[in-house]
Design an enzyme around this catalytic site. Sequence first.
Site, PDB file in Angstrom:
ATOM      1  N   GLY A 274     -41.135 -35.932  13.491  1.00 43.22           N
ATOM      2  CA  GLY A 274     -40.559 -34.997  12.528  1.00 43.22           C
ATOM      3  C   GLY A 274     -39.152 -34.640  12.946  1.00 43.22           C
ATOM      4  O   GLY A 274     -38.806 -34.646  14.139  1.00 43.22           O
TER       5      GLY A 274
ATOM      6  N   GLY B  85     -37.469 -31.833  11.171  1.00 43.37           N
ATOM      7  CA  GLY B  85     -37.207 -30.662  10.336  1.00 43.37           C
ATOM      8  C   GLY B  85     -36.816 -29.486  11.200  1.00 43.37           C
ATOM      9  O   GLY B  85     -36.310 -29.643  12.313  1.00 43.37           O
ATOM     10  N   ASN B  86     -37.085 -28.297  10.699  1.00 41.73           N
ATOM     11  CA  ASN B  86     -36.675 -27.074  11.383  1.00 41.73           C
ATOM     12  C   ASN B  86     -37.161 -27.021  12.837  1.00 41.73           C
ATOM     13  O   ASN B  86     -36.380 -26.755  13.752  1.00 41.73           O
ATOM     14  CB  ASN B  86     -37.207 -25.866  10.593  1.00 41.73           C
ATOM     15  CG  ASN B  86     -36.956 -24.567  11.325  1.00 41.73           C
ATOM     16  OD1 ASN B  86     -37.744 -24.158  12.165  1.00 41.73           O
ATOM     17  ND2 ASN B  86     -35.833 -23.944  11.060  1.00 41.73           N
TER      18      ASN B  86
ATOM     19  N   LYS C 191     -52.482 -17.433   5.622  1.00 42.15           N
ATOM     20  CA  LYS C 191     -51.672 -18.605   5.255  1.00 42.15           C
ATOM     21  C   LYS C 191     -51.741 -18.799   3.759  1.00 42.15           C
ATOM     22  O   LYS C 191     -52.730 -18.431   3.127  1.00 42.15           O
ATOM     23  CB  LYS C 191     -52.213 -19.862   5.960  1.00 42.15           C
ATOM     24  CG  LYS C 191     -51.181 -20.958   6.126  1.00 42.15           C
ATOM     25  CD  LYS C 191     -50.293 -20.682   7.317  1.00 42.15           C
ATOM     26  CE  LYS C 191     -49.274 -21.764   7.524  1.00 42.15           C
ATOM     27  NZ  LYS C 191     -48.549 -21.568   8.792  1.00 42.15           N
TER      28      LYS C 191
HETATM   29  P1  NAD Z   1     -39.904 -29.255   7.824  1.00 45.24           P
HETATM   30  O1  NAD Z   1     -40.351 -29.420   6.425  1.00 45.24           O
HETATM   31  O2  NAD Z   1     -38.611 -28.560   8.099  1.00 45.24           O
HETATM   32  O3  NAD Z   1     -39.821 -30.686   8.543  1.00 45.24           O
HETATM   33  C1  NAD Z   1     -40.874 -31.582   8.584  1.00 45.24           C
HETATM   34  C2  NAD Z   1     -40.361 -32.885   9.160  1.00 45.24           C
HETATM   35  O4  NAD Z   1     -41.457 -33.766   9.341  1.00 45.24           O
HETATM   36  C3  NAD Z   1     -39.351 -33.615   8.282  1.00 45.24           C
HETATM   37  O5  NAD Z   1     -38.365 -34.209   9.096  1.00 45.24           O
HETATM   38  C4  NAD Z   1     -40.194 -34.715   7.631  1.00 45.24           C
HETATM   39  O6  NAD Z   1     -39.423 -35.866   7.300  1.00 45.24           O
HETATM   40  C5  NAD Z   1     -41.144 -35.027   8.773  1.00 45.24           C
HETATM   41  N1  NAD Z   1     -42.384 -35.691   8.370  1.00 45.24           N
HETATM   42  C6  NAD Z   1     -43.222 -35.378   7.350  1.00 45.24           C
HETATM   43  N2  NAD Z   1     -44.249 -36.251   7.326  1.00 45.24           N
HETATM   44  C7  NAD Z   1     -44.051 -37.104   8.351  1.00 45.24           C
HETATM   45  C8  NAD Z   1     -44.764 -38.225   8.864  1.00 45.24           C
HETATM   46  N3  NAD Z   1     -45.892 -38.629   8.309  1.00 45.24           N
HETATM   47  N4  NAD Z   1     -44.256 -38.870   9.934  1.00 45.24           N
HETATM   48  C9  NAD Z   1     -43.091 -38.473  10.502  1.00 45.24           C
HETATM   49  N5  NAD Z   1     -42.387 -37.422  10.093  1.00 45.24           N
HETATM   50  C10 NAD Z   1     -42.869 -36.755   9.018  1.00 45.24           C
HETATM   51  O7  NAD Z   1     -41.126 -28.528   8.589  1.00 45.24           O
HETATM   52  P2  NAD Z   1     -41.071 -27.646   9.891  1.00 45.24           P
HETATM   53  O8  NAD Z   1     -40.794 -26.239   9.502  1.00 45.24           O
HETATM   54  O9  NAD Z   1     -40.224 -28.298  10.914  1.00 45.24           O
HETATM   55  O10 NAD Z   1     -42.600 -27.679  10.332  1.00 45.24           O
HETATM   56  C11 NAD Z   1     -43.170 -28.772  11.032  1.00 45.24           C
HETATM   57  C12 NAD Z   1     -44.549 -28.407  11.552  1.00 45.24           C
HETATM   58  O11 NAD Z   1     -44.454 -27.235  12.355  1.00 45.24           O
HETATM   59  C13 NAD Z   1     -45.606 -28.083  10.503  1.00 45.24           C
HETATM   60  O12 NAD Z   1     -46.874 -28.469  11.019  1.00 45.24           O
HETATM   61  C14 NAD Z   1     -45.562 -26.573  10.408  1.00 45.24           C
HETATM   62  O13 NAD Z   1     -46.770 -26.024   9.917  1.00 45.24           O
HETATM   63  C15 NAD Z   1     -45.346 -26.236  11.868  1.00 45.24           C
HETATM   64  N6  NAD Z   1     -44.749 -24.933  12.108  1.00 45.24           N
HETATM   65  C16 NAD Z   1     -43.554 -24.574  11.573  1.00 45.24           C
HETATM   66  C17 NAD Z   1     -43.013 -23.344  11.863  1.00 45.24           C
HETATM   67  C18 NAD Z   1     -41.663 -22.939  11.377  1.00 45.24           C
HETATM   68  O14 NAD Z   1     -41.201 -21.855  11.755  1.00 45.24           O
HETATM   69  N7  NAD Z   1     -40.957 -23.739  10.606  1.00 45.24           N
HETATM   70  C19 NAD Z   1     -43.725 -22.447  12.681  1.00 45.24           C
HETATM   71  C20 NAD Z   1     -44.934 -22.845  13.228  1.00 45.24           C
HETATM   72  C21 NAD Z   1     -45.439 -24.095  12.928  1.00 45.24           C
END
Ligand code: NAD
Length: 428
Positions: free
Chosen positions: A219, A221-222, A107
Amino acid sequence: MEDTSYNPFMMAQKQFDNAAELLELDPATRDLLRVPLREYQFSIPVRMDDGQVKIFRGFRVQHNDARGPGKGGIRFHPQETINTVRALSMWMTWKCAVVDIPLGGAKGGIICDPHNLSLLEQEKLCRGWIRQLAKNVGPLSDVPAPDVMTNSQHMLWMLDEYETIHGGKYPGFITGKPVGMGGSLGRTEATGYGVMITVREAMKELEIDLQKTTASFQGFGNVSQHAIELYQQMGGTPVCVSCWIQKEQKAYSFFKKDGFDLKQLLAITNHFGEIDKAKAQDLGFELLPGDAWLEQDVDLLVPAALENQITGESVNKISQQVKIIAEGANGPTTPEADLVIKERGIHVIPDFLANAGGVTCSYFEQVQSNQNYYWAKEETLGKLDQKMTTAYLDVSNFATKNKLYMRDAAYMISVDRVAKACKARGWV
Ligand code: NAD
Protein backbone atom coordinates in the site's frame (compact mmCIF):
# COMPACT_ATOMS: atom_id res chain seq x y z
CA MET A 1 -21.83 -7.89 -1.92
CA GLU A 2 -21.11 -10.28 0.94
CA ASP A 3 -17.82 -12.11 0.42
CA THR A 4 -18.56 -15.62 1.62
CA SER A 5 -15.01 -16.93 1.15
CA TYR A 6 -13.52 -14.58 3.73
CA ASN A 7 -15.33 -13.47 6.84
CA PRO A 8 -13.23 -10.99 8.83
CA PHE A 9 -15.76 -10.98 11.65
CA MET A 10 -15.25 -14.70 12.22
CA MET A 11 -11.52 -14.01 12.24
CA ALA A 12 -11.97 -11.23 14.83
CA GLN A 13 -14.14 -13.53 16.94
CA LYS A 14 -11.56 -16.29 16.73
CA GLN A 15 -8.89 -13.89 17.96
CA PHE A 16 -11.19 -12.75 20.76
CA ASP A 17 -12.02 -16.36 21.76
CA ASN A 18 -8.32 -17.06 22.05
CA ALA A 19 -7.82 -14.04 24.34
CA ALA A 20 -10.94 -14.95 26.36
CA GLU A 21 -9.53 -18.44 26.87
CA LEU A 22 -6.13 -17.13 27.96
CA LEU A 23 -7.83 -14.71 30.38
CA GLU A 24 -10.31 -17.38 31.55
CA LEU A 25 -13.17 -14.89 31.04
CA ASP A 26 -16.57 -15.84 32.43
CA PRO A 27 -19.31 -16.90 29.93
CA ALA A 28 -21.41 -13.70 30.22
CA THR A 29 -18.45 -11.42 29.48
CA ARG A 30 -17.55 -13.61 26.51
CA ASP A 31 -21.12 -13.42 25.20
CA LEU A 32 -21.14 -9.66 25.60
CA LEU A 33 -17.81 -8.96 23.91
CA ARG A 34 -18.09 -11.52 21.08
CA VAL A 35 -20.73 -9.45 19.25
CA PRO A 36 -21.38 -5.72 18.81
CA LEU A 37 -23.64 -3.93 21.27
CA ARG A 38 -25.48 -2.20 18.40
CA GLU A 39 -25.43 -2.10 14.63
CA TYR A 40 -27.19 0.00 12.01
CA GLN A 41 -27.67 -0.91 8.36
CA PHE A 42 -29.50 1.51 6.10
CA SER A 43 -30.05 2.81 2.58
CA ILE A 44 -28.88 6.20 1.36
CA PRO A 45 -30.67 7.55 -1.72
CA VAL A 46 -28.52 9.96 -3.74
CA ARG A 47 -29.66 11.95 -6.77
CA MET A 48 -26.70 11.52 -9.12
CA ASP A 49 -25.39 14.20 -11.47
CA ASP A 50 -27.30 12.61 -14.37
CA GLY A 51 -30.63 13.07 -12.53
CA GLN A 52 -31.10 9.37 -11.65
CA VAL A 53 -31.50 8.30 -8.01
CA LYS A 54 -29.05 5.66 -6.85
CA ILE A 55 -29.41 3.77 -3.55
CA PHE A 56 -26.25 3.11 -1.56
CA ARG A 57 -25.90 0.80 1.46
CA GLY A 58 -24.49 2.28 4.68
CA PHE A 59 -23.39 0.80 7.99
CA ARG A 60 -22.43 1.80 11.51
CA VAL A 61 -21.49 -0.80 14.09
CA GLN A 62 -20.86 0.06 17.75
CA HIS A 63 -19.01 -2.87 19.26
CA ASN A 64 -18.48 -1.68 22.83
CA ASP A 65 -18.60 1.64 24.68
CA ALA A 66 -17.92 0.61 28.28
CA ARG A 67 -14.68 2.64 28.38
CA GLY A 68 -16.11 5.73 26.65
CA PRO A 69 -17.83 6.98 23.46
CA GLY A 70 -17.46 4.77 20.40
CA LYS A 71 -14.66 5.72 18.01
CA GLY A 72 -13.90 4.49 14.53
CA GLY A 73 -13.58 5.39 10.89
CA ILE A 74 -15.95 5.38 7.94
CA ARG A 75 -14.76 3.52 4.87
CA PHE A 76 -15.86 3.99 1.28
CA HIS A 77 -15.25 0.71 -0.51
CA PRO A 78 -17.03 -1.14 -3.33
CA GLN A 79 -16.54 -4.49 -1.53
CA GLU A 80 -17.55 -3.27 1.93
CA THR A 81 -19.56 -5.83 3.93
CA ILE A 82 -21.30 -5.77 7.29
CA ASN A 83 -18.91 -8.47 8.50
CA THR A 84 -15.90 -6.33 7.66
CA VAL A 85 -17.43 -3.42 9.56
CA ARG A 86 -18.26 -5.67 12.54
CA ALA A 87 -14.71 -6.96 12.68
CA LEU A 88 -13.25 -3.48 12.37
CA SER A 89 -15.52 -2.16 15.14
CA MET A 90 -14.34 -4.94 17.46
CA TRP A 91 -10.71 -4.21 16.58
CA MET A 92 -11.38 -0.53 17.41
CA THR A 93 -12.47 -1.52 20.92
CA TRP A 94 -9.18 -3.38 21.48
CA LYS A 95 -7.20 -0.60 19.81
CA CYS A 96 -8.54 2.15 22.10
CA ALA A 97 -7.99 -0.11 25.09
CA VAL A 98 -4.40 -1.06 24.17
CA VAL A 99 -3.32 2.61 24.02
CA ASP A 100 -5.45 3.25 27.11
CA ILE A 101 -7.59 6.10 25.79
CA PRO A 102 -11.11 6.50 27.26
CA LEU A 103 -13.02 5.45 24.13
CA GLY A 104 -14.89 2.41 22.86
CA GLY A 105 -14.97 0.77 19.43
CA ALA A 106 -17.15 1.51 16.41
CA LYS A 107 -16.84 1.48 12.62
CA GLY A 108 -18.86 2.52 9.61
CA GLY A 109 -18.89 2.28 5.89
CA ILE A 110 -20.69 2.82 2.63
CA ILE A 111 -20.61 0.41 -0.29
CA CYS A 112 -19.37 2.73 -3.03
CA ASP A 113 -16.38 3.54 -5.18
CA PRO A 114 -15.48 7.22 -4.89
CA HIS A 115 -13.38 6.88 -8.05
CA ASN A 116 -16.69 6.85 -9.91
CA LEU A 117 -18.43 9.63 -7.97
CA SER A 118 -18.27 13.37 -8.56
CA LEU A 119 -17.52 15.63 -5.58
CA LEU A 120 -21.17 16.65 -5.41
CA GLU A 121 -22.27 13.02 -5.34
CA GLN A 122 -19.75 12.29 -2.59
CA GLU A 123 -21.05 15.24 -0.57
CA LYS A 124 -24.65 14.00 -0.90
CA LEU A 125 -23.52 10.54 0.19
CA CYS A 126 -21.78 11.92 3.29
CA ARG A 127 -24.78 14.04 4.25
CA GLY A 128 -27.11 11.06 3.60
CA TRP A 129 -25.04 8.82 5.89
CA ILE A 130 -25.39 11.39 8.70
CA ARG A 131 -29.13 11.89 8.13
CA GLN A 132 -29.66 8.17 8.70
CA LEU A 133 -27.60 8.16 11.89
CA ALA A 134 -27.91 11.63 13.41
CA LYS A 135 -29.66 10.32 16.55
CA ASN A 136 -27.31 7.39 17.06
CA VAL A 137 -23.92 9.09 16.88
CA GLY A 138 -22.57 12.21 18.61
CA PRO A 139 -19.71 13.71 20.62
CA LEU A 140 -20.85 11.90 23.77
CA SER A 141 -21.84 8.59 22.16
CA ASP A 142 -20.00 7.74 18.93
CA VAL A 143 -17.39 9.83 17.14
CA PRO A 144 -16.62 8.91 13.49
CA ALA A 145 -13.36 9.57 11.60
CA PRO A 146 -11.88 9.05 8.11
CA ASP A 147 -10.58 5.70 6.92
CA VAL A 148 -10.06 3.97 3.57
CA MET A 149 -10.98 6.35 0.72
CA THR A 150 -12.51 8.99 3.01
CA ASN A 151 -10.82 12.26 3.91
CA SER A 152 -11.08 15.53 5.82
CA GLN A 153 -13.50 17.04 3.29
CA HIS A 154 -15.89 14.11 3.78
CA MET A 155 -15.67 14.62 7.56
CA LEU A 156 -16.44 18.31 7.24
CA TRP A 157 -19.54 17.65 5.13
CA MET A 158 -20.65 15.12 7.75
CA LEU A 159 -20.03 17.58 10.60
CA ASP A 160 -21.93 20.29 8.77
CA GLU A 161 -24.92 17.98 8.27
CA TYR A 162 -24.81 16.86 11.91
CA GLU A 163 -24.67 20.48 13.15
CA THR A 164 -27.51 21.49 10.82
CA ILE A 165 -29.72 18.71 12.17
CA HIS A 166 -28.87 19.36 15.83
CA GLY A 167 -28.75 23.15 15.58
CA GLY A 168 -25.41 24.00 17.20
CA LYS A 169 -21.66 23.69 16.90
CA TYR A 170 -20.27 20.28 17.85
CA PRO A 171 -16.68 20.17 16.58
CA GLY A 172 -16.01 17.19 18.89
CA PHE A 173 -18.58 15.11 16.97
CA ILE A 174 -16.16 13.96 14.27
CA THR A 175 -12.39 13.82 13.87
CA GLY A 176 -10.05 13.99 10.90
CA LYS A 177 -11.42 17.46 10.10
CA PRO A 178 -9.30 19.87 8.04
CA VAL A 179 -6.74 21.81 10.07
CA GLY A 180 -8.21 25.25 10.71
CA MET A 181 -11.72 23.76 10.77
CA GLY A 182 -11.31 21.82 14.01
CA GLY A 183 -8.71 19.35 12.81
CA SER A 184 -5.60 18.51 14.80
CA LEU A 185 -2.14 19.14 13.48
CA GLY A 186 -0.33 15.83 13.21
CA ARG A 187 -3.45 13.74 12.43
CA THR A 188 -2.39 13.11 8.83
CA GLU A 189 0.94 11.71 9.96
CA ALA A 190 -0.29 10.01 13.14
CA THR A 191 -1.07 6.46 11.98
CA GLY A 192 2.03 5.99 9.85
CA TYR A 193 4.28 7.66 12.43
CA GLY A 194 2.69 5.53 15.15
CA VAL A 195 3.56 2.37 13.19
CA MET A 196 7.18 3.46 13.01
CA ILE A 197 7.35 4.52 16.69
CA THR A 198 6.44 0.93 17.60
CA VAL A 199 8.98 -0.39 15.07
CA ARG A 200 11.66 1.87 16.60
CA GLU A 201 10.90 0.47 20.06
CA ALA A 202 10.83 -3.12 18.75
CA MET A 203 14.21 -2.69 17.08
CA LYS A 204 15.70 -1.27 20.29
CA GLU A 205 14.35 -4.27 22.17
CA LEU A 206 15.62 -6.78 19.61
CA GLU A 207 18.96 -4.93 19.39
CA ILE A 208 18.57 -4.29 15.67
CA ASP A 209 20.29 -1.20 14.27
CA LEU A 210 17.41 0.51 12.44
CA GLN A 211 19.81 2.44 10.24
CA LYS A 212 21.08 -0.83 8.77
CA THR A 213 17.61 -2.19 7.98
CA THR A 214 15.55 -2.39 4.81
CA ALA A 215 11.77 -2.51 4.57
CA SER A 216 8.95 -3.41 2.20
CA PHE A 217 5.46 -1.92 2.34
CA GLN A 218 2.09 -3.02 1.00
CA GLY A 219 0.00 0.00 0.00
CA PHE A 220 1.08 3.57 -0.63
CA GLY A 221 -1.74 5.56 0.97
CA ASN A 222 -1.90 7.67 4.10
CA VAL A 223 -0.53 5.04 6.50
CA SER A 224 2.25 3.72 4.32
CA GLN A 225 3.45 7.13 3.09
CA HIS A 226 3.90 8.49 6.61
CA ALA A 227 5.36 5.26 7.94
CA ILE A 228 7.95 5.47 5.16
CA GLU A 229 8.57 9.14 5.94
CA LEU A 230 9.46 8.52 9.59
CA TYR A 231 11.36 5.32 8.73
CA GLN A 232 13.53 7.29 6.31
CA GLN A 233 13.98 10.11 8.82
CA MET A 234 15.23 7.56 11.36
CA GLY A 235 17.72 6.24 8.79
CA GLY A 236 15.97 3.11 7.46
CA THR A 237 15.97 2.12 3.78
CA PRO A 238 12.61 1.39 2.09
CA VAL A 239 13.14 -0.79 -0.98
CA CYS A 240 9.69 -1.92 -2.06
CA VAL A 241 6.14 -0.64 -2.04
CA SER A 242 2.97 -1.90 -3.68
CA CYS A 243 -0.28 -0.24 -4.71
CA TRP A 244 -3.55 -0.87 -6.50
CA ILE A 245 -3.88 0.31 -10.10
CA GLN A 246 -7.53 1.13 -10.54
CA LYS A 247 -7.62 1.09 -14.35
CA GLU A 248 -6.20 -2.43 -14.47
CA GLN A 249 -7.98 -3.69 -11.33
CA LYS A 250 -4.66 -5.11 -10.29
CA ALA A 251 -1.88 -4.47 -7.76
CA TYR A 252 1.81 -3.95 -8.58
CA SER A 253 4.97 -3.77 -6.47
CA PHE A 254 7.64 -1.16 -7.12
CA PHE A 255 11.17 -2.21 -6.18
CA LYS A 256 14.47 -0.37 -5.95
CA LYS A 257 17.33 -2.44 -4.57
CA ASP A 258 19.31 0.40 -2.99
CA GLY A 259 16.27 2.15 -1.60
CA PHE A 260 13.91 4.76 -3.00
CA ASP A 261 13.30 8.40 -2.26
CA LEU A 262 9.86 9.02 -0.82
CA LYS A 263 9.54 12.53 -2.27
CA GLN A 264 10.27 11.24 -5.79
CA LEU A 265 7.63 8.54 -5.42
CA LEU A 266 5.06 10.94 -3.95
CA ALA A 267 5.50 13.22 -6.95
CA ILE A 268 4.21 10.45 -9.25
CA THR A 269 1.37 9.23 -6.99
CA ASN A 270 -2.26 10.38 -7.09
CA HIS A 271 -4.40 11.07 -4.04
CA PHE A 272 -5.71 7.48 -4.01
CA GLY A 273 -2.14 6.25 -3.37
CA GLU A 274 -1.80 4.99 -6.94
CA ILE A 275 1.70 5.21 -8.38
CA ASP A 276 2.22 6.02 -12.08
CA LYS A 277 3.80 2.84 -13.47
CA ALA A 278 5.54 4.37 -16.47
CA LYS A 279 7.01 7.26 -14.50
CA ALA A 280 8.19 4.87 -11.78
CA GLN A 281 10.04 2.81 -14.37
CA ASP A 282 11.64 6.02 -15.70
CA LEU A 283 12.87 6.63 -12.13
CA GLY A 284 14.52 3.20 -12.09
CA PHE A 285 11.89 1.22 -10.21
CA GLU A 286 11.55 -2.44 -11.14
CA LEU A 287 7.89 -3.31 -11.71
CA LEU A 288 6.90 -6.57 -9.97
CA PRO A 289 3.63 -8.46 -9.37
CA GLY A 290 1.27 -7.16 -6.66
CA ASP A 291 2.25 -9.70 -4.01
CA ALA A 292 6.03 -9.34 -4.54
CA TRP A 293 6.26 -6.84 -1.66
CA LEU A 294 5.87 -9.83 0.68
CA GLU A 295 8.72 -11.85 -0.83
CA GLN A 296 11.56 -9.35 -0.51
CA ASP A 297 14.74 -10.02 1.48
CA VAL A 298 14.14 -7.23 3.97
CA ASP A 299 14.23 -6.86 7.76
CA LEU A 300 10.82 -5.25 8.10
CA LEU A 301 7.47 -5.88 6.41
CA VAL A 302 4.66 -3.36 6.74
CA PRO A 303 1.31 -4.48 5.31
CA ALA A 304 -0.56 -1.16 5.09
CA ALA A 305 -3.25 -1.67 2.44
CA LEU A 306 -6.18 -3.95 3.29
CA GLU A 307 -7.21 -6.88 5.44
CA ASN A 308 -6.62 -10.56 4.55
CA GLN A 309 -3.32 -10.05 2.71
CA ILE A 310 -0.94 -12.47 4.47
CA THR A 311 -2.74 -15.78 4.14
CA GLY A 312 -2.02 -19.46 4.72
CA GLU A 313 -0.94 -19.57 1.09
CA SER A 314 1.23 -16.47 0.89
CA VAL A 315 2.86 -16.64 4.34
CA ASN A 316 5.50 -19.09 3.17
CA LYS A 317 6.79 -16.53 0.69
CA ILE A 318 8.10 -14.38 3.54
CA SER A 319 11.90 -14.25 3.41
CA GLN A 320 14.04 -15.75 6.20
CA GLN A 321 15.59 -12.31 6.61
CA VAL A 322 12.36 -10.75 7.91
CA LYS A 323 12.59 -10.03 11.64
CA ILE A 324 9.60 -7.75 12.22
CA ILE A 325 6.12 -7.46 10.74
CA ALA A 326 4.39 -4.20 11.72
CA GLU A 327 0.73 -4.39 10.75
CA GLY A 328 -0.24 -0.95 9.50
CA ALA A 329 -3.51 -2.21 8.02
CA ASN A 330 -6.32 -3.70 10.07
CA GLY A 331 -6.44 -7.51 9.97
CA PRO A 332 -3.84 -8.07 7.24
CA THR A 333 -2.86 -11.51 8.61
CA THR A 334 -5.24 -14.48 8.68
CA PRO A 335 -5.19 -16.72 11.79
CA GLU A 336 -3.75 -19.54 9.63
CA ALA A 337 -0.84 -17.36 8.50
CA ASP A 338 -0.42 -16.04 12.03
CA LEU A 339 0.34 -19.55 13.32
CA VAL A 340 3.17 -19.89 10.80
CA ILE A 341 4.57 -16.45 11.70
CA LYS A 342 4.40 -17.32 15.41
CA GLU A 343 6.27 -20.60 14.85
CA ARG A 344 8.92 -18.88 12.79
CA GLY A 345 9.53 -16.46 15.67
CA ILE A 346 9.02 -13.31 13.62
CA HIS A 347 8.31 -10.36 15.93
CA VAL A 348 4.79 -9.17 15.10
CA ILE A 349 3.52 -5.77 16.12
CA PRO A 350 -0.20 -6.52 15.85
CA ASP A 351 -2.52 -4.22 13.90
CA PHE A 352 -4.48 -2.74 16.76
CA LEU A 353 -1.24 -1.76 18.50
CA ALA A 354 0.85 -0.78 15.45
CA ASN A 355 -1.78 1.42 13.81
CA ALA A 356 -3.26 2.90 17.00
CA GLY A 357 -1.52 6.23 16.33
CA GLY A 358 -4.49 7.32 14.21
CA VAL A 359 -7.08 6.83 16.88
CA THR A 360 -4.76 8.26 19.52
CA CYS A 361 -4.45 11.47 17.55
CA SER A 362 -8.19 11.40 16.83
CA TYR A 363 -8.68 11.32 20.58
CA PHE A 364 -6.32 14.31 20.86
CA GLU A 365 -8.41 16.07 18.20
CA GLN A 366 -11.60 15.29 20.10
CA VAL A 367 -10.10 16.73 23.31
CA GLN A 368 -8.95 19.87 21.46
CA SER A 369 -12.29 20.30 19.66
CA ASN A 370 -14.30 19.89 22.86
CA GLN A 371 -12.12 22.55 24.52
CA ASN A 372 -11.98 24.70 21.37
CA TYR A 373 -8.25 25.07 22.03
CA TYR A 374 -5.67 23.67 19.63
CA TRP A 375 -2.15 22.43 20.27
CA ALA A 376 1.04 22.94 18.27
CA LYS A 377 2.06 20.08 15.99
CA GLU A 378 5.17 19.25 18.07
CA GLU A 379 3.03 18.99 21.19
CA THR A 380 0.59 16.61 19.50
CA LEU A 381 3.31 14.44 17.97
CA GLY A 382 5.20 14.43 21.29
CA LYS A 383 2.09 13.18 23.11
CA LEU A 384 1.58 10.61 20.33
CA ASP A 385 5.13 9.31 20.77
CA GLN A 386 4.59 8.99 24.53
CA LYS A 387 1.31 7.08 24.14
CA MET A 388 2.58 4.74 21.44
CA THR A 389 5.85 4.03 23.25
CA THR A 390 4.03 3.29 26.51
CA ALA A 391 1.51 1.04 24.75
CA TYR A 392 4.27 -0.86 22.90
CA LEU A 393 6.27 -1.36 26.11
CA ASP A 394 3.18 -2.45 28.07
CA VAL A 395 2.56 -5.17 25.49
CA SER A 396 6.15 -6.27 24.95
CA ASN A 397 6.92 -6.36 28.70
CA PHE A 398 3.78 -8.40 29.32
CA ALA A 399 4.70 -10.72 26.43
CA THR A 400 8.26 -11.21 27.71
CA LYS A 401 7.18 -11.72 31.32
CA ASN A 402 4.55 -14.31 30.43
CA LYS A 403 6.39 -15.83 27.42
CA LEU A 404 3.55 -14.84 25.11
CA TYR A 405 3.29 -14.09 21.41
CA MET A 406 2.95 -10.31 20.90
CA ARG A 407 -0.56 -10.58 19.44
CA ASP A 408 -1.75 -12.70 22.38
CA ALA A 409 -0.21 -10.26 24.86
CA ALA A 410 -1.85 -7.25 23.18
CA TYR A 411 -5.22 -9.02 23.12
CA MET A 412 -4.97 -10.04 26.77
CA ILE A 413 -4.19 -6.48 27.91
CA SER A 414 -6.99 -4.93 25.83
CA VAL A 415 -9.71 -7.48 26.46
CA ASP A 416 -8.92 -7.42 30.16
CA ARG A 417 -9.27 -3.61 30.28
CA VAL A 418 -12.63 -3.71 28.45
CA ALA A 419 -13.93 -6.67 30.49
CA LYS A 420 -13.04 -4.82 33.70
CA ALA A 421 -14.92 -1.69 32.48
CA CYS A 422 -18.02 -3.79 31.69
CA LYS A 423 -17.83 -5.40 35.13
CA ALA A 424 -17.27 -2.07 36.87
CA ARG A 425 -20.44 -0.74 35.21
CA GLY A 426 -22.36 -3.80 36.39
CA TRP A 427 -23.06 -5.02 32.84
CA VAL A 428 -21.81 -8.54 33.57
P1 NAD B 1 -5.53 4.71 1.66
O1 NAD B 1 -6.82 4.59 0.94
O2 NAD B 1 -4.95 6.07 1.89
O3 NAD B 1 -4.40 3.84 0.92
C1 NAD B 1 -4.55 2.50 0.62
C2 NAD B 1 -3.38 2.08 -0.25
O4 NAD B 1 -3.44 0.68 -0.44
C3 NAD B 1 -3.37 2.71 -1.64
O5 NAD B 1 -2.04 3.00 -2.01
C4 NAD B 1 -3.91 1.59 -2.53
O6 NAD B 1 -3.41 1.68 -3.86
C5 NAD B 1 -3.31 0.39 -1.82
N1 NAD B 1 -3.98 -0.88 -2.11
C6 NAD B 1 -5.31 -1.15 -2.12
N2 NAD B 1 -5.51 -2.45 -2.44
C7 NAD B 1 -4.28 -2.98 -2.62
C8 NAD B 1 -3.80 -4.28 -2.95
N3 NAD B 1 -4.64 -5.29 -3.16
N4 NAD B 1 -2.47 -4.47 -3.05
C9 NAD B 1 -1.61 -3.44 -2.86
N5 NAD B 1 -1.98 -2.21 -2.52
C10 NAD B 1 -3.31 -1.99 -2.41
O7 NAD B 1 -5.73 3.93 3.06
P2 NAD B 1 -4.96 4.14 4.41
O8 NAD B 1 -5.64 5.21 5.19
O9 NAD B 1 -3.51 4.24 4.16
O10 NAD B 1 -5.30 2.78 5.16
C11 NAD B 1 -4.62 1.57 4.90
C12 NAD B 1 -4.97 0.53 5.95
O11 NAD B 1 -4.68 1.04 7.24
C13 NAD B 1 -6.43 0.09 6.01
O12 NAD B 1 -6.46 -1.27 6.43
C14 NAD B 1 -7.01 0.96 7.10
O13 NAD B 1 -8.17 0.38 7.69
C15 NAD B 1 -5.84 0.97 8.06
N6 NAD B 1 -5.83 2.10 8.98
C16 NAD B 1 -5.83 3.38 8.55
C17 NAD B 1 -5.77 4.41 9.46
C18 NAD B 1 -5.68 5.84 9.03
O14 NAD B 1 -5.54 6.71 9.90
N7 NAD B 1 -5.70 6.16 7.76
C19 NAD B 1 -5.76 4.12 10.83
C20 NAD B 1 -5.74 2.80 11.25
C21 NAD B 1 -5.78 1.79 10.31
